[in-house]
Design an enzyme around this catalytic site. Sequence first.
Site, PDB file in Angstrom:
ATOM      1  N   PHE B 243       0.824  -1.227   0.000  1.00 14.52           N
ATOM      2  CA  PHE B 243       0.000   0.000   0.000  1.00 14.52           C
ATOM      3  C   PHE B 243       0.848   1.263   0.000  1.00 14.52           C
ATOM      4  O   PHE B 243       0.381   2.321   0.418  1.00 14.52           O
ATOM      5  CB  PHE B 243      -0.963  -0.002   1.209  1.00 14.52           C
ATOM      6  CG  PHE B 243      -1.606  -1.335   1.466  1.00 14.52           C
ATOM      7  CD1 PHE B 243      -2.420  -1.910   0.513  1.00 14.52           C
ATOM      8  CD2 PHE B 243      -1.369  -2.032   2.639  1.00 14.52           C
ATOM      9  CE1 PHE B 243      -3.004  -3.145   0.727  1.00 14.52           C
ATOM     10  CE2 PHE B 243      -1.946  -3.273   2.862  1.00 14.52           C
ATOM     11  CZ  PHE B 243      -2.758  -3.828   1.901  1.00 14.52           C
ATOM     12  N   ILE B 469       2.900  -7.279  -4.998  1.00 13.34           N
ATOM     13  CA  ILE B 469       2.443  -6.739  -3.722  1.00 13.34           C
ATOM     14  C   ILE B 469       1.013  -7.163  -3.425  1.00 13.34           C
ATOM     15  O   ILE B 469       0.351  -6.591  -2.552  1.00 13.34           O
ATOM     16  CB  ILE B 469       2.585  -5.196  -3.673  1.00 13.34           C
ATOM     17  CG1 ILE B 469       1.810  -4.534  -4.822  1.00 13.34           C
ATOM     18  CG2 ILE B 469       4.032  -4.795  -3.721  1.00 13.34           C
ATOM     19  CD1 ILE B 469       1.804  -3.011  -4.735  1.00 13.34           C
ATOM     20  N   THR B 471      -1.236  -7.493  -6.016  1.00 11.57           N
ATOM     21  CA  THR B 471      -2.085  -6.989  -7.085  1.00 11.57           C
ATOM     22  C   THR B 471      -2.362  -8.036  -8.151  1.00 11.57           C
ATOM     23  O   THR B 471      -3.322  -7.923  -8.895  1.00 11.57           O
ATOM     24  CB  THR B 471      -1.395  -5.806  -7.776  1.00 11.57           C
ATOM     25  OG1 THR B 471      -0.084  -6.234  -8.150  1.00 11.57           O
ATOM     26  CG2 THR B 471      -1.289  -4.626  -6.844  1.00 11.57           C
ATOM     27  N   ILE B 649      -8.491  -4.266 -19.482  1.00 10.27           N
ATOM     28  CA  ILE B 649      -8.456  -5.011 -18.228  1.00 10.27           C
ATOM     29  C   ILE B 649      -7.744  -6.336 -18.528  1.00 10.27           C
ATOM     30  O   ILE B 649      -8.238  -7.145 -19.309  1.00 10.27           O
ATOM     31  CB  ILE B 649      -9.885  -5.270 -17.702  1.00 10.27           C
ATOM     32  CG1 ILE B 649     -10.625  -3.942 -17.453  1.00 10.27           C
ATOM     33  CG2 ILE B 649      -9.842  -6.124 -16.432  1.00 10.27           C
ATOM     34  CD1 ILE B 649     -10.022  -3.036 -16.412  1.00 10.27           C
ATOM     35  N   ASN B 651      -7.129  -8.873 -16.566  1.00 11.98           N
ATOM     36  CA  ASN B 651      -7.663 -10.058 -15.901  1.00 11.98           C
ATOM     37  C   ASN B 651      -8.836  -9.584 -15.042  1.00 11.98           C
ATOM     38  O   ASN B 651      -8.642  -8.821 -14.105  1.00 11.98           O
ATOM     39  CB  ASN B 651      -6.537 -10.671 -15.037  1.00 11.98           C
ATOM     40  CG  ASN B 651      -6.967 -11.904 -14.268  1.00 11.98           C
ATOM     41  OD1 ASN B 651      -8.089 -11.995 -13.770  1.00 11.98           O
ATOM     42  ND2 ASN B 651      -6.059 -12.852 -14.147  1.00 11.98           N
ATOM     43  N   GLN B 658      -8.839  -6.004  -6.878  1.00 13.90           N
ATOM     44  CA  GLN B 658      -8.184  -4.736  -6.525  1.00 13.90           C
ATOM     45  C   GLN B 658      -9.200  -3.655  -6.211  1.00 13.90           C
ATOM     46  O   GLN B 658      -9.076  -2.924  -5.230  1.00 13.90           O
ATOM     47  CB  GLN B 658      -7.321  -4.256  -7.708  1.00 13.90           C
ATOM     48  CG  GLN B 658      -5.997  -4.948  -7.814  1.00 13.90           C
ATOM     49  CD  GLN B 658      -5.088  -4.540  -6.686  1.00 13.90           C
ATOM     50  OE1 GLN B 658      -4.645  -3.413  -6.580  1.00 13.90           O
ATOM     51  NE2 GLN B 658      -4.815  -5.460  -5.792  1.00 13.90           N
ATOM     52  N   LYS B 721      -4.809   1.009 -18.120  1.00 12.47           N
ATOM     53  CA  LYS B 721      -4.766   2.052 -17.099  1.00 12.47           C
ATOM     54  C   LYS B 721      -4.671   1.361 -15.744  1.00 12.47           C
ATOM     55  O   LYS B 721      -5.435   0.441 -15.475  1.00 12.47           O
ATOM     56  CB  LYS B 721      -6.041   2.891 -17.126  1.00 12.47           C
ATOM     57  CG  LYS B 721      -6.216   3.778 -18.361  1.00 12.47           C
ATOM     58  CD  LYS B 721      -7.525   4.557 -18.235  1.00 12.47           C
ATOM     59  CE  LYS B 721      -7.692   5.561 -19.363  1.00 12.47           C
ATOM     60  NZ  LYS B 721      -8.986   6.304 -19.216  1.00 12.47           N
ATOM     61  N   GLY B 724      -5.066  -0.123  -9.352  1.00 13.00           N
ATOM     62  CA  GLY B 724      -4.825  -0.547  -7.972  1.00 13.00           C
ATOM     63  C   GLY B 724      -5.187   0.521  -6.958  1.00 13.00           C
ATOM     64  O   GLY B 724      -5.534   0.220  -5.830  1.00 13.00           O
ATOM     65  N   GLU B 725      -5.091   1.782  -7.354  1.00 16.19           N
ATOM     66  CA  GLU B 725      -5.351   2.869  -6.409  1.00 16.19           C
ATOM     67  C   GLU B 725      -6.615   3.643  -6.762  1.00 16.19           C
ATOM     68  O   GLU B 725      -6.856   4.712  -6.234  1.00 16.19           O
ATOM     69  CB  GLU B 725      -4.137   3.800  -6.361  1.00 16.19           C
ATOM     70  CG  GLU B 725      -2.939   3.100  -5.763  1.00 16.19           C
ATOM     71  CD  GLU B 725      -1.648   3.856  -5.951  1.00 16.19           C
ATOM     72  OE1 GLU B 725      -1.318   4.668  -5.090  1.00 16.19           O
ATOM     73  OE2 GLU B 725      -0.966   3.633  -6.976  1.00 16.19           O
TER      74      GLU B 725
END
Lengths: 339, 759
Positions: B243, B469, B471, B649, B651, B658, B721, B724-725
């Site tokens: 994170f 991490i 993801t 995307i 997957n 995520q 794009k 994750g955040e």
Amino acid sequence: MRPFVFERPTNISAAVALVSSFADGRAPTQADVQFIAGGTNLADYMKLGVARPRRLVDLNDLSEPALRQIRISDGTIRFGALVRMGEAADRGDVKRHCPLLAESLKFAASAQIRNMASLAGNVLQRTRCEYFRETSWPCNKRVPGSGCAAMEGLNRQHAVLGTSDACIATYHGDFAQALIALDAVVDVEGRHGTRQIRFAKLHQLPGDTPDVETDLAADEVITAINVPFSEWSRRSRYLKIRDRESYAFALASAAVALDMDGDTVRQARIALGGVATVPWRARLAEEALVGKRLDQSAAETAADAAFAEAKPRRHNEFKVPLGKRTLVRALIETRDMKV
Amino acid sequence: MNQAAPAPKENMGNPIPRVDAGLKVTGQAGYPADLAVANVAYGVLATSNIAKGRISALRLDKARAMPGVLDIVSVGDMDGVDKPKFGNTGASSIGPLHDRTIFHDGQIIALVVAETFEAAEEGAMQISADYTQETPSASFDSAGAEMEPAAGKSPLFKEDVNAGDFEAAYSTAAVKIDQTYSTPTQHHNPIELFSTTAMWQGDKLTIYEPSQNVTGWKIELARQLNIDPVNVRIVSPYIGGAFGSKGPMTARTAIVAVAARRVRRPVRCVVSRMQAFNTQTYRAETRHRIRIGAGKDGRITAFAHEGWEVTSRPDPYVVGGTSATGRMYDYGSVLTRVSLVHADRNTPGYMRSPPETPYVYALENAMDEMAVALGMDPVQFRRINEPQKEPIGGKPFSSRSLINCYDQAAEAFGWSTRDPAVGSMRDGDWLVGMGCATAIYPTAAAPCAARVRLTADGQVRVQCGSHEIGTGVRTVAAQMAAERLGVDIDKVAVEMGDSALPPAPVSGGSISTASVCSAVLKACEAVREKLFVAAAGNDGPLAGSGNAKLDMTNEKVVTETGKSAKLADVFKAMQIGAIEEYAEFAPNGSSPEALKKLYAGQAEFHGGDQDKDSVKYAFGAEFVEVRINSYTREIRVPRMVGAFAAGRIMNTRTARSQLMGGMIWGIGQALHEATEIDQRHARYVNRDLQDYLVPVNADIKAVDVILVPEVDHEVNPAGVKGLGELGNVGTAAAVASAVYHATGRRIRDLPIRIDDLIT
């Protein structure tokens, strides 16, 4: 971790004898020798350096079968001291006779902790005050006379009832609220033999000596908890309000049992959690309800009585209205139970 | 297909299960502190319990006398070691053992090394210090805290963005608001504790440590230790939650390396949960003032966002989320200003969507207030202010599917059933509230290298010094290679998390999938090219197919006319057993130095608002329902719906996971998470998971993630794009909006708790 001696006696008298030979007259919380059962509280505090016993007397090998039994007879539930929280919470007859006992256990801690923690250890758990937990802060409970960092510090979690100038740490347990409401009695064994203590007398207000938390001597061990029940204790519940839905201490809780004659209260039993320094029986609130028709207004009057002496501090003012509303909601919900 | 594995729509890859899922759920994944090390000694930190002053005396004798204690590294023992540098790879410039100054509470004052963990821990407890104390400044309002403009203080925040004449537009606006918002201190609290294991073999140093930036750390650690980076290797095969907390290297790494050199054996130091609050980074508290002016038609004409952020005394850490909030809507005029407030605290650092989480929370809460002020549906308000171009530089968006996200999420949520009147919706004793907010995250990529090897039997090995991490980057890298080389994913092995591998950028800023997949794609293209030339060549199995377009599938090279040759036969024709290609990817607009900087551990980011031709962002719309007990006021979240568009995307399973995790974190940010600071002492008091609450399973009911198809060839070769955040941006504002709808209380300071609603 500090080195310590780990003793594993196999019966109660051996355990008492062991502790008696090492007890030094100090309060159990300060003594060099301590009992351990589930260890869910003590082991944590040993890791943090809050508890620093040189000798632990493990109770898990005690051979007396009654220590692990729940017996129901003649209007009393007798919980052996080593019964685990999870087992007691799941017992059908406990749920049936005294719903608030089972609920207070079910809403406490996590399933993993409930499977480890013993009932007697649970009622003796120590506060989670942030300033108590960390040894670099002054704390009268941890180091008598060192001061209290919570008084003018972050005290959102802290008590508004039963506080003193030395300590405002909350007693966080849930089960104890149910026990004090139902007038439980604990069986104790020590070097001077056995005795019984009314649950209401087990814990001591902090006063000037917040390090002294119970009436127990260092050599005394709880062997059983006796809970009297009757037909009307089926109308009982435990309401726990907290920041998140599970695995959190109460911001406020209420243990309520009602003996009703139609809409009218014959007798009420009320205990409050999350708001007091010890398990807290709200006798003034109980008295306010006796002989009254239990409606919203009567419940609010009782709640006002329960918190009349509250002393909030900077960050826990909300506990007064929250505590009152928790009690009112618990009373109304208990009144409306189908039993 | 099931809920965890959504059926792919247009421009979406298959929901392949994570390649390391089995290892993780059976406890076989080797996290750095779990990796077996022979003859290891244990290190435990001793830390200060004051926030400001100087150490006048350090008492080590009792610890030295403890049985099993081997050595103590403390102030003065770092001779020949350079201080850390604050920046992308270094968490702070504070070198805690380089001098006697105490900059913050919980600062490292010694490392005790012992034969056992228990002896080291007890040794650390025996260390005490005398201090010359000064009164510390805890936060914004503390005496002695120093404020300065943030612009130009950090390479990541060069200037405040502005457009048009805000003051003029705001003063004449028909409807306006002027409000302040705040977010609390937050700590990442990854479940995997922080740790360093240091091992020397002669001049060569190997570090096992959870890291989001093995290449950057290698270079920075070598600099501190004054050794050749060639002799440093950072190994971080699995990471149990990062994170952002494992992005910059902290002072501990070099201290443990020094200890290992002194005791001439490996040293492993696992940091306690409590100590991590002070020795690692965190999200500092922020304050915001937002002014919005609009016409009665709901068109915004003026937007001002001022932000204040706390940082440490020496380091100018700044997040500066105004670059995103200033570009969110069609404002007309924009004024922004970010200020830093230096206090006696440890240096903050990246935490999941560092700028957007606090700044978009403030913006979206303000947007909801503005919609109320206009008497307008909040979704409609956003629709009206949807921009054609971003308002700061007038650049187009490479793609922007925000309204599409709103439409799909609103329908799935049942937004049309919402009675807009405050406090109007009830379910028995529970007040029902519904709210929404926008999610935005800049789309960036960075230079990245990868090596891909294909053998004649169809086995593929992908090597890239990126980091798993949690993801799923290992999985999507494998998917990319499997797809381009026409083999089953089971035949692809991916190696990551080692600075000995081809360098990758820091796994931060949601750049990994785009950067890693673009590099893997490039290496695969080179492998394909070699195979195609050989296959179609005079001696190849597809000789005579001329200029026919070739592809790879089912371990074959195939022509568009349906001819095919087995991989094995192509290799046979080439008289080789394997093809290995090393590729370096650099995003469009990269500087001539870009690849050099990648190898130096300073990979530059491209995209977001930095590119010349367009701005690049991913968007989403989040809807939340809250239930608030009408009497005792506890707040629960029975359901949330988020719709997100993020280009290709890779997957659908890992993408959903995520985004869902982000939304759940958003619940924590809205209702639970806050590090409490004792203002008198500038010390954190709730340094554990008992008092630092995060949501548990019982708090999370229905979380519906909708992946909205979007095609964007402009962002990067992979068309990806980062997301994750994205998921946790906007959630807290949606909750605040729902709480307002249920109760009429506008809570502007997070977290929202019973305390705010009970009186």
